[in-house]
Design a protein around this motif. Structure first.
Motif, PDB file in Angstrom:
ATOM      1  N   MET A   1       0.855  -1.201   0.000  1.00 21.25           N
ATOM      2  CA  MET A   1       0.000   0.000   0.000  1.00 21.25           C
ATOM      3  C   MET A   1       0.884   1.242   0.000  1.00 21.25           C
ATOM      4  SD  MET A   1      -2.973   1.057   2.704  1.00 21.25           S
ATOM      5  CE  MET A   1      -3.934   2.549   2.455  1.00 21.25           C
ATOM      6  N   PHE A   2       0.587   2.174  -0.867  1.00 25.94           N
ATOM      7  CA  PHE A   2       1.389   3.391  -0.989  1.00 25.94           C
ATOM      8  C   PHE A   2       0.500   4.612  -0.771  1.00 25.94           C
ATOM      9  CE2 PHE A   2       3.132   6.933  -3.405  1.00 25.94           C
ATOM     10  CZ  PHE A   2       4.428   6.965  -2.934  1.00 25.94           C
ATOM     11  N   ARG A   3       1.037   5.591  -0.056  1.00 21.97           N
ATOM     12  CA  ARG A   3       0.290   6.819   0.164  1.00 21.97           C
ATOM     13  C   ARG A   3       1.250   7.944   0.513  1.00 21.97           C
ATOM     14  NH1 ARG A   3      -2.434   7.304   6.152  1.00 21.97           N
ATOM     15  NH2 ARG A   3      -0.482   7.337   7.316  1.00 21.97           N
ATOM     16  N   PHE A   4       0.756   9.188   0.459  1.00 23.72           N
ATOM     17  CA  PHE A   4       1.478  10.364   0.924  1.00 23.72           C
ATOM     18  C   PHE A   4       0.823  10.840   2.215  1.00 23.72           C
ATOM     19  CE2 PHE A   4       2.596  10.505  -3.579  1.00 23.72           C
ATOM     20  CZ  PHE A   4       3.960  10.740  -3.514  1.00 23.72           C
ATOM     21  N   ALA A   5       1.623  11.007   3.277  1.00 27.38           N
ATOM     22  CA  ALA A   5       1.070  11.461   4.553  1.00 27.38           C
ATOM     23  C   ALA A   5       0.673  12.930   4.492  1.00 27.38           C
ATOM     24  CB  ALA A   5       2.071  11.233   5.684  1.00 27.38           C
ATOM     25  N   ASN A   6       1.415  13.737   3.698  1.00 28.11           N
ATOM     26  CA  ASN A   6       1.120  15.173   3.556  1.00 28.11           C
ATOM     27  C   ASN A   6       0.927  15.502   2.078  1.00 28.11           C
ATOM     28  OD1 ASN A   6       1.538  15.581   6.383  1.00 28.11           O
ATOM     29  ND2 ASN A   6       3.743  15.691   6.017  1.00 28.11           N
ATOM     30  N   PRO A   7      -0.150  15.031   1.466  1.00 27.58           N
ATOM     31  CA  PRO A   7      -0.306  15.222   0.016  1.00 27.58           C
ATOM     32  C   PRO A   7      -0.455  16.670  -0.402  1.00 27.58           C
ATOM     33  CG  PRO A   7      -2.331  14.362   1.010  1.00 27.58           C
ATOM     34  CD  PRO A   7      -1.282  14.311   2.071  1.00 27.58           C
ATOM     35  N   GLN A   8      -0.777  17.572   0.539  1.00 21.97           N
ATOM     36  CA  GLN A   8      -0.951  18.975   0.162  1.00 21.97           C
ATOM     37  C   GLN A   8       0.342  19.586  -0.398  1.00 21.97           C
ATOM     38  OE1 GLN A   8      -1.192  17.729   3.179  1.00 21.97           O
ATOM     39  NE2 GLN A   8      -0.111  18.950   4.714  1.00 21.97           N
ATOM     40  N   TYR A   9       1.495  19.034  -0.006  1.00 20.88           N
ATOM     41  CA  TYR A   9       2.762  19.570  -0.498  1.00 20.88           C
ATOM     42  C   TYR A   9       3.017  19.228  -1.965  1.00 20.88           C
ATOM     43  CZ  TYR A   9       4.032  20.716   4.302  1.00 20.88           C
ATOM     44  OH  TYR A   9       4.056  21.250   5.571  1.00 20.88           O
ATOM     45  N   LEU A  10       2.274  18.283  -2.503  1.00 16.62           N
ATOM     46  CA  LEU A  10       2.471  17.910  -3.906  1.00 16.62           C
ATOM     47  C   LEU A  10       2.112  19.046  -4.853  1.00 16.62           C
ATOM     48  CD1 LEU A  10       1.062  14.253  -3.860  1.00 16.62           C
ATOM     49  CD2 LEU A  10       3.459  14.977  -3.875  1.00 16.62           C
ATOM     50  N   TRP A  11       1.286  19.984  -4.357  1.00 13.72           N
ATOM     51  CA  TRP A  11       0.960  21.141  -5.202  1.00 13.72           C
ATOM     52  C   TRP A  11       2.211  21.955  -5.533  1.00 13.72           C
ATOM     53  CZ3 TRP A  11      -3.508  21.591  -7.614  1.00 13.72           C
ATOM     54  CH2 TRP A  11      -4.638  20.941  -7.081  1.00 13.72           C
ATOM     55  N   LEU A  12       3.232  21.881  -4.691  1.00 12.46           N
ATOM     56  CA  LEU A  12       4.462  22.636  -4.944  1.00 12.46           C
ATOM     57  C   LEU A  12       5.204  22.128  -6.174  1.00 12.46           C
ATOM     58  CD1 LEU A  12       5.810  22.992  -1.284  1.00 12.46           C
ATOM     59  CD2 LEU A  12       4.608  24.709  -2.655  1.00 12.46           C
ATOM     60  N   LEU A  13       4.886  20.909  -6.631  1.00 14.67           N
ATOM     61  CA  LEU A  13       5.532  20.400  -7.847  1.00 14.67           C
ATOM     62  C   LEU A  13       5.204  21.247  -9.066  1.00 14.67           C
ATOM     63  CD1 LEU A  13       5.039  16.539  -7.391  1.00 14.67           C
ATOM     64  CD2 LEU A  13       7.185  17.823  -7.232  1.00 14.67           C
ATOM     65  N   LEU A  14       4.114  22.007  -8.977  1.00 16.31           N
ATOM     66  CA  LEU A  14       3.778  22.907 -10.093  1.00 16.31           C
ATOM     67  C   LEU A  14       4.828  23.988 -10.279  1.00 16.31           C
ATOM     68  CD1 LEU A  14      -0.064  23.325  -9.454  1.00 16.31           C
ATOM     69  CD2 LEU A  14       1.072  21.843 -11.131  1.00 16.31           C
ATOM     70  N   ALA A  15       5.660  24.206  -9.263  1.00 16.69           N
ATOM     71  CA  ALA A  15       6.715  25.215  -9.381  1.00 16.69           C
ATOM     72  C   ALA A  15       7.824  24.755 -10.323  1.00 16.69           C
ATOM     73  CB  ALA A  15       7.288  25.530  -8.000  1.00 16.69           C
ATOM     74  N   VAL A  16       8.002  23.440 -10.493  1.00 17.59           N
ATOM     75  CA  VAL A  16       9.080  22.933 -11.348  1.00 17.59           C
ATOM     76  C   VAL A  16       8.862  23.316 -12.813  1.00 17.59           C
ATOM     77  CG1 VAL A  16      10.271  20.846 -12.132  1.00 17.59           C
ATOM     78  CG2 VAL A  16       9.590  21.068  -9.730  1.00 17.59           C
ATOM     79  N   PRO A  17       7.662  23.094 -13.396  1.00 20.95           N
ATOM     80  CA  PRO A  17       7.460  23.582 -14.780  1.00 20.95           C
ATOM     81  C   PRO A  17       7.640  25.091 -14.907  1.00 20.95           C
ATOM     82  CG  PRO A  17       5.736  22.032 -14.165  1.00 20.95           C
ATOM     83  CD  PRO A  17       6.488  22.333 -12.918  1.00 20.95           C
ATOM     84  N   ALA A  18       7.272  25.829 -13.843  1.00 13.55           N
ATOM     85  CA  ALA A  18       7.471  27.283 -13.892  1.00 13.55           C
ATOM     86  C   ALA A  18       8.949  27.616 -13.966  1.00 13.55           C
ATOM     87  CB  ALA A  18       6.833  27.928 -12.662  1.00 13.55           C
ATOM     88  N   LEU A  68      12.521  16.327  -5.770  1.00 18.39           N
ATOM     89  CA  LEU A  68      12.694  15.271  -4.764  1.00 18.39           C
ATOM     90  C   LEU A  68      12.460  15.796  -3.351  1.00 18.39           C
ATOM     91  CD1 LEU A  68      15.819  13.373  -6.161  1.00 18.39           C
ATOM     92  CD2 LEU A  68      13.445  12.599  -6.144  1.00 18.39           C
ATOM     93  N   VAL A  69      12.887  17.040  -3.077  1.00 17.95           N
ATOM     94  CA  VAL A  69      12.647  17.626  -1.754  1.00 17.95           C
ATOM     95  C   VAL A  69      11.142  17.809  -1.515  1.00 17.95           C
ATOM     96  CG1 VAL A  69      12.957  19.708  -0.356  1.00 17.95           C
ATOM     97  CG2 VAL A  69      14.897  18.729  -1.579  1.00 17.95           C
ATOM     98  N   ILE A  70      10.426  18.252  -2.557  1.00 18.81           N
ATOM     99  CA  ILE A  70       8.975  18.417  -2.424  1.00 18.81           C
ATOM    100  C   ILE A  70       8.303  17.068  -2.164  1.00 18.81           C
ATOM    101  CG2 ILE A  70       6.873  19.059  -3.654  1.00 18.81           C
ATOM    102  CD1 ILE A  70       8.541  21.207  -5.109  1.00 18.81           C
ATOM    103  N   LEU A  71       8.719  16.050  -2.895  1.00 20.60           N
ATOM    104  CA  LEU A  71       8.152  14.710  -2.675  1.00 20.60           C
ATOM    105  C   LEU A  71       8.473  14.201  -1.270  1.00 20.60           C
ATOM    106  CD1 LEU A  71       8.918  13.015  -6.111  1.00 20.60           C
ATOM    107  CD2 LEU A  71       6.679  13.684  -5.226  1.00 20.60           C
ATOM    108  N   ALA A  72       9.661  14.510  -0.776  1.00 22.31           N
ATOM    109  CA  ALA A  72      10.026  14.102   0.587  1.00 22.31           C
ATOM    110  C   ALA A  72       9.157  14.806   1.617  1.00 22.31           C
ATOM    111  CB  ALA A  72      11.504  14.385   0.841  1.00 22.31           C
ATOM    112  N   ALA A  73       8.870  16.113   1.368  1.00 21.17           N
ATOM    113  CA  ALA A  73       8.013  16.862   2.293  1.00 21.17           C
ATOM    114  C   ALA A  73       6.603  16.272   2.337  1.00 21.17           C
ATOM    115  CB  ALA A  73       7.948  18.328   1.889  1.00 21.17           C
ATOM    116  N   ALA A  74       6.161  15.673   1.223  1.00 18.67           N
ATOM    117  CA  ALA A  74       4.840  15.027   1.186  1.00 18.67           C
ATOM    118  C   ALA A  74       4.839  13.693   1.921  1.00 18.67           C
ATOM    119  CB  ALA A  74       4.387  14.826  -0.257  1.00 18.67           C
ATOM    120  N   ARG A  75       5.989  13.238   2.373  1.00 19.19           N
ATOM    121  CA  ARG A  75       6.144  12.019   3.173  1.00 19.19           C
ATOM    122  C   ARG A  75       5.517  10.792   2.507  1.00 19.19           C
ATOM    123  NH1 ARG A  75       3.995  12.685   8.950  1.00 19.19           N
ATOM    124  NH2 ARG A  75       4.653  10.494   9.005  1.00 19.19           N
ATOM    125  N   PRO A  76       6.151  10.284   1.451  1.00 13.30           N
ATOM    126  CA  PRO A  76       5.651   9.036   0.855  1.00 13.30           C
ATOM    127  C   PRO A  76       5.821   7.886   1.836  1.00 13.30           C
ATOM    128  CG  PRO A  76       7.782   9.626  -0.064  1.00 13.30           C
ATOM    129  CD  PRO A  76       7.355  10.783   0.777  1.00 13.30           C
TER     130      PRO A  76
END
Length: 341
Positions: A1-18, A68-76
């Protein structure tokens, strides 16, 4: 089973295309400015140490590290594991009268609302004990099975209402019998089990004393709380006072004698509520002095954290980004990594 404990941080990934878009705009502006000084091919021969490939590589490494830092903050979290703990405490079954007589207003705003408030405060102060909730009028109902989830217990306590039981009346014996059956089967030791009965004591059509005697034989103590006054108070429902068949106003009075006898038979205690205190605090102090029992193993489901691996990978990428230079290193020119032959 896979999940993110803090999925709200995944929104920060939108900064990478910017960041990629900004880099592309900056590179285009740089090419335009260089074009003012001559043809690109000639300029590259005049600046042999300049490497656009190295600059692009450093930017890619930096963006990957940020992602990767953003994904880590989302706590996979992946998979799960069980941790077992032993607990010492008491199994406490609250048995609450929700008959219409509990709507009498000799307590503000009425008996039932004061009881709900006191139960909520009780649940806030518990730690190791387990609690359950039985509501009753003419028939009992298990509102909450034995649990150590106090947040859920408070939520159920807030929903206590006469509408939970369809049959009106006050069958204390049936309620106590249901409470005895509602204890968990995790432990065979009954000395750590108590019933807290909160009612005005107006019993109808059953033998509560016989059930109390059976509880005493099982080693279960019953603590009783009488809520109301001996003088009594009228019962108001929907803005209208209840009247009997003769048209007289019904007055609900506290029946202390039976409640005191139930408590005495089981070795518990009887407390009369006052306008300052329902009586739960006094009973909890007595319960805390009881011999506690070893409750069953409490299992906590934990997910295996994976964020540390992402942080390590991000650190490696940042180190590579730091090591790679913007300009070609003459010592490494023979490797010919970033330019064509």
């Amino acid at each position: 089973m896979f999940r993110f404990a803090n999925p709200q941080y995944l929104w920060l990934l939108l900064a990478v295309p910017a960041l990629v878009a900004l880099y592309w705009l900056a590179a285009r502006n740089r090419r335009r400015r260089l074009a003012r000084f001559g043809r690109p091919g000639i300029l590259e021969e005049l600046m042999p140490e300049v490497s656009t490939g190295r600059t692009a590589l450093r930017f890619i490494l930096f963006c990957a590290a940020v992602a990767l830092v953003i994904l880590a903050a989302a706590r996979p979290q992946f998979g799960s594991k069980l941790r077992e703990e032993k607990a010492q405490g008491i199994e406490m079954m609250l048995t609450v009268d929700v008959s219409n007589s509990m709507l009498a207003e000799d307590f503000e705003p009425n008996r039932l609302e004061r009881t709900k408030y006191a139960i909520g405060k009780l649940f806030e102060g518990l730690q190791q004990d387990r609690v359950g909730l039985v509501v009753f009028a003419g028939e009992p109902k298990v509102q909450l099975p034995i649990t150590s989830d106090y947040r859920m217990a408070r939520a159920f306590a807030r929903r206590i209402d006469p509408s939970l039981v369809s049959v009106q009346g006050t069958a204390i014996g049936k309620a106590l019998e249901q409470a005895l059956l509602a204890f968990s089967g995790d432990t065979e030791q009954s000395h750590g089990r108590v019933i807290i009965l909160i009612t005005d004591g107006e019993n109808h059509d059953d033998d509560a004393i016989a059930v109390a005697e059976r509880a005493a034989q099982m080693g279960v103590k019953i603590f009783t709380i009488g809520i109301g006054t001996p003088e009594g108070a009228p019962i108001q429902i929907g803005g209208e006072f209840i009247k009997d068949e003769a048209g007289e106003m019904v007055v609900s009075k506290l029946n202390e004698e039976m409640l005191a006898r139930i408590a005495d038979i089981t070795g518990g205690a009887y407390v009369r509520s006052s306008k300052q205190s329902i009586g739960l605090d006094e009973i909890v102090k007595a319960i805390n002095e009881m011999e506690q029992t070893e409750l069953s193993m409490v299992r906590f489901e934990e997910f295996n954290e994976q964020y540390q691996y992402l942080l390590i990978a991000a650190l490696v990428l940042l180190l590579l980004e730091f090591v790679v230079l913007d300009r070609r290193n003459p010592l490494l020119a023979h490797l010919n990594i970033f330019r064509e032959k």
